[in-house]
Enzyme design. Sequence first.
Site, PDB file in Angstrom:
ATOM      1  N   SER A 117       0.806  -1.211   0.000  1.00 57.43           N
ATOM      2  CA  SER A 117       0.000   0.000   0.000  1.00 57.43           C
ATOM      3  C   SER A 117       0.845   1.270   0.000  1.00 57.43           C
ATOM      4  O   SER A 117       1.913   1.324   0.618  1.00 57.43           O
ATOM      5  CB  SER A 117      -0.869  -0.023   1.263  1.00 57.43           C
ATOM      6  OG  SER A 117      -1.413   1.231   1.503  1.00 57.43           O
ATOM      7  N   TYR A 141      -2.502  -0.842  10.483  1.00 62.60           N
ATOM      8  CA  TYR A 141      -2.748  -1.462   9.172  1.00 62.60           C
ATOM      9  C   TYR A 141      -1.528  -1.292   8.264  1.00 62.60           C
ATOM     10  O   TYR A 141      -1.007  -2.257   7.703  1.00 62.60           O
ATOM     11  CB  TYR A 141      -3.992  -0.846   8.510  1.00 62.60           C
ATOM     12  CG  TYR A 141      -4.062  -1.130   7.027  1.00 62.60           C
ATOM     13  CD1 TYR A 141      -4.417  -2.402   6.569  1.00 62.60           C
ATOM     14  CD2 TYR A 141      -3.733  -0.149   6.076  1.00 62.60           C
ATOM     15  CE1 TYR A 141      -4.452  -2.681   5.206  1.00 62.60           C
ATOM     16  CE2 TYR A 141      -3.768  -0.427   4.726  1.00 62.60           C
ATOM     17  CZ  TYR A 141      -4.131  -1.685   4.288  1.00 62.60           C
ATOM     18  OH  TYR A 141      -4.143  -1.964   2.941  1.00 62.60           O
ATOM     19  N   LYS A 145       1.577  -4.013   6.565  1.00 63.89           N
ATOM     20  CA  LYS A 145       2.036  -4.123   5.163  1.00 63.89           C
ATOM     21  C   LYS A 145       3.557  -4.006   5.097  1.00 63.89           C
ATOM     22  O   LYS A 145       4.216  -4.751   4.376  1.00 63.89           O
ATOM     23  CB  LYS A 145       1.366  -3.039   4.308  1.00 63.89           C
ATOM     24  CG  LYS A 145      -0.124  -3.241   4.136  1.00 63.89           C
ATOM     25  CD  LYS A 145      -0.408  -4.445   3.257  1.00 63.89           C
ATOM     26  CE  LYS A 145      -1.859  -4.847   3.267  1.00 63.89           C
ATOM     27  NZ  LYS A 145      -2.128  -6.076   2.512  1.00 63.89           N
TER      28      LYS A 145
HETATM   29  N1  LIG Z   1      -8.738  -0.953  -1.271  1.00 61.97           N
HETATM   30  C1  LIG Z   1      -7.669  -0.189  -1.179  1.00 61.97           C
HETATM   31  O1  LIG Z   1      -7.765   1.041  -1.260  1.00 61.97           O
HETATM   32  C2  LIG Z   1      -6.289  -0.789  -1.011  1.00 61.97           C
HETATM   33  C3  LIG Z   1      -5.170   0.045  -1.102  1.00 61.97           C
HETATM   34  C4  LIG Z   1      -3.901  -0.514  -0.921  1.00 61.97           C
HETATM   35  C5  LIG Z   1      -3.771  -1.879  -0.681  1.00 61.97           C
HETATM   36  N2  LIG Z   1      -4.867  -2.669  -0.597  1.00 61.97           N
HETATM   37  C6  LIG Z   1      -4.684  -4.109  -0.316  1.00 61.97           C
HETATM   38  O2  LIG Z   1      -5.301  -4.867  -1.359  1.00 61.97           O
HETATM   39  C7  LIG Z   1      -5.804  -6.084  -0.848  1.00 61.97           C
HETATM   40  C8  LIG Z   1      -7.257  -6.245  -1.238  1.00 61.97           C
HETATM   41  O3  LIG Z   1      -7.986  -5.144  -0.745  1.00 61.97           O
HETATM   42  P1  LIG Z   1      -9.545  -4.975  -0.997  1.00 61.97           P
HETATM   43  O4  LIG Z   1      -9.830  -3.527  -1.030  1.00 61.97           O
HETATM   44  O5  LIG Z   1      -9.975  -5.817  -2.131  1.00 61.97           O
HETATM   45  O6  LIG Z   1     -10.097  -5.550   0.397  1.00 61.97           O
HETATM   46  P2  LIG Z   1     -11.344  -6.509   0.699  1.00 61.97           P
HETATM   47  O7  LIG Z   1     -11.576  -6.439   2.161  1.00 61.97           O
HETATM   48  O8  LIG Z   1     -12.459  -6.219  -0.229  1.00 61.97           O
HETATM   49  O9  LIG Z   1     -10.746  -7.946   0.342  1.00 61.97           O
HETATM   50  C9  LIG Z   1      -9.986  -8.714   1.229  1.00 61.97           C
HETATM   51  C10 LIG Z   1     -10.539 -10.129   1.177  1.00 61.97           C
HETATM   52  O10 LIG Z   1      -9.728 -10.949   2.010  1.00 61.97           O
HETATM   53  C11 LIG Z   1     -10.570 -11.864   2.699  1.00 61.97           C
HETATM   54  N3  LIG Z   1      -9.839 -12.268   3.909  1.00 61.97           N
HETATM   55  C12 LIG Z   1      -9.439 -11.487   4.936  1.00 61.97           C
HETATM   56  N4  LIG Z   1      -8.746 -12.207   5.825  1.00 61.97           N
HETATM   57  C13 LIG Z   1      -8.683 -13.464   5.345  1.00 61.97           C
HETATM   58  C14 LIG Z   1      -8.090 -14.677   5.809  1.00 61.97           C
HETATM   59  N5  LIG Z   1      -7.398 -14.717   6.961  1.00 61.97           N
HETATM   60  N6  LIG Z   1      -8.203 -15.787   5.054  1.00 61.97           N
HETATM   61  C15 LIG Z   1      -8.897 -15.766   3.888  1.00 61.97           C
HETATM   62  N7  LIG Z   1      -9.484 -14.662   3.399  1.00 61.97           N
HETATM   63  C16 LIG Z   1      -9.398 -13.526   4.123  1.00 61.97           C
HETATM   64  C17 LIG Z   1     -11.847 -11.077   2.962  1.00 61.97           C
HETATM   65  O11 LIG Z   1     -12.970 -11.917   3.164  1.00 61.97           O
HETATM   66  C18 LIG Z   1     -11.972 -10.251   1.682  1.00 61.97           C
HETATM   67  O12 LIG Z   1     -12.764 -10.911   0.716  1.00 61.97           O
HETATM   68  C19 LIG Z   1      -5.557  -6.044   0.663  1.00 61.97           C
HETATM   69  O13 LIG Z   1      -4.390  -6.766   0.962  1.00 61.97           O
HETATM   70  C20 LIG Z   1      -5.372  -4.574   0.946  1.00 61.97           C
HETATM   71  O14 LIG Z   1      -4.576  -4.353   2.089  1.00 61.97           O
HETATM   72  C21 LIG Z   1      -6.131  -2.167  -0.754  1.00 61.97           C
END
Ligand SMILES: NC(=O)c1ccc[n+]([C@@H]2O[C@H](COP(=O)([O-])OP(=O)(O)OC[C@H]3O[C@@H](n4cnc5c(N)ncnc54)[C@H](O)[C@@H]3O)[C@@H](O)[C@H]2O)c1
Length: 334
Positions: A117, A141, A145
């Site tokens: 991130s 959080y 990362k």
């Molecule tokens: N959305 C953003 O703005 C953003 C920005 C930077 C990084 N990210 C990273 O991208 C990735 C995806 O983000 P997103 O926005 O799609 O989030 P999201 O919450 O929609 O998706 C995360 C998924 O992981 C699953 N999950 C969580 N813990 C789990 C576990 N222990 N075992 C199995 N499944 C599990 C959840 O059910 C969910 O479906 C994450 O790693 C997040 O940190 C997101």
Amino acid sequence: MKVLVTGGAGYIGSTTAFALERAGHVPVILDSLLSGPRQFVRDRLFYEGDIADRQLLRRVVSENPDIDATMHMAARIVVAESVERPYDYYRDNVAKSMELFDELVQLGKPRVLFSSSASLYAFSDSFEVDETSALDPGSPYARTKLMMEYVLQDMSAATDLRAVILRYFNPIGSDPELQSGVYVREPSHVLGQLVMAARGLKEAFVITGTHYPTRDGTGLRDYIHVWDLALAHVAAIEQFDTVLDKVGESPVVLNVGTGQGVTVRELVAAFERVSGGSVPVIEAPPRAGDAVGAYANVDRIQRLLDWSSRSSLEEALQSALKWSEKRWEVLGYD
Ligand SMILES: NC(=O)c1ccc[n+]([C@@H]2O[C@H](COP(=O)([O-])OP(=O)(O)OC[C@H]3O[C@@H](n4cnc5c(N)ncnc54)[C@H](O)[C@@H]3O)[C@@H](O)[C@H]2O)c1
């Protein structure tokens, strides 16, 4: 290619799974449905369970021995919640990811693409950050990362593990067929709030922080169309070995953004142009933990993957708006 996508029921995971399919690859979803909705998995190969469940991981690989790589996106992602519940965040994002990586190495599946991130970066006077810029994660959080980036570095040095780390900036919008998008009921991030204000679900959009050292005093972000972000994953997975060979070390870290900084006021103006209506705005002081923001220097990803974002801010906003209208049909709530 066959690609294991952890967190494939989530916002970015489901969008990326669709981008993989469109490029002729096969995603295998592993998700506990902790937050992601079952609907987003569609009819894909799906294992419901935890990333730290080694028995399940062994079953996934024995039933899919042709898995070429893993995209590790599963995580807890809510910054404010991470301040209140650090244990849950360090356990799920750090400890469980380590179980996953160790098991993948033991199963002979050492290629990992990791979702990191932009929230890792320290404040930069120019707002532009490249992969070598100073880091200063501002929340539990963001620290999870950064810890995982170190883990990937140390495991790469000691084991067969090979990693590409994508540092995402601010994804918005949906896929071209509006299959998935932001699904939380009341999104706390700026665009979700904007959409709710525009649709009359909130009285007004609140600009939190108007005295930042940006061109108009409001926070600045690099908003990237989530479809462009998904295509960056496809490019990274297709060129995984080539990129690691070119750079000569693991992990390889890549910023994924547009290279453009957009302030909150500019975002509101662009949103009004796209939606054709005006959004009622209130100004308020910054919330605890809010950051001034940054935008990506994207030279490295352009050079190494020949990838750059294609959509304009307006196209990304249009996509987010269309998804907000379609959401009810897919999820059963507005
Ligand atoms: N959305 C953003 O703005 C953003 C920005 C930077 C990084 N990210 C990273 O991208 C990735 C995806 O983000 P997103 O926005 O799609 O989030 P999201 O919450 O929609 O998706 C995360 C998924 O992981 C699953 N999950 C969580 N813990 C789990 C576990 N222990 N075992 C199995 N499944 C599990 C959840 O059910 C969910 O479906 C994450 O790693 C997040 O940190 C997101």
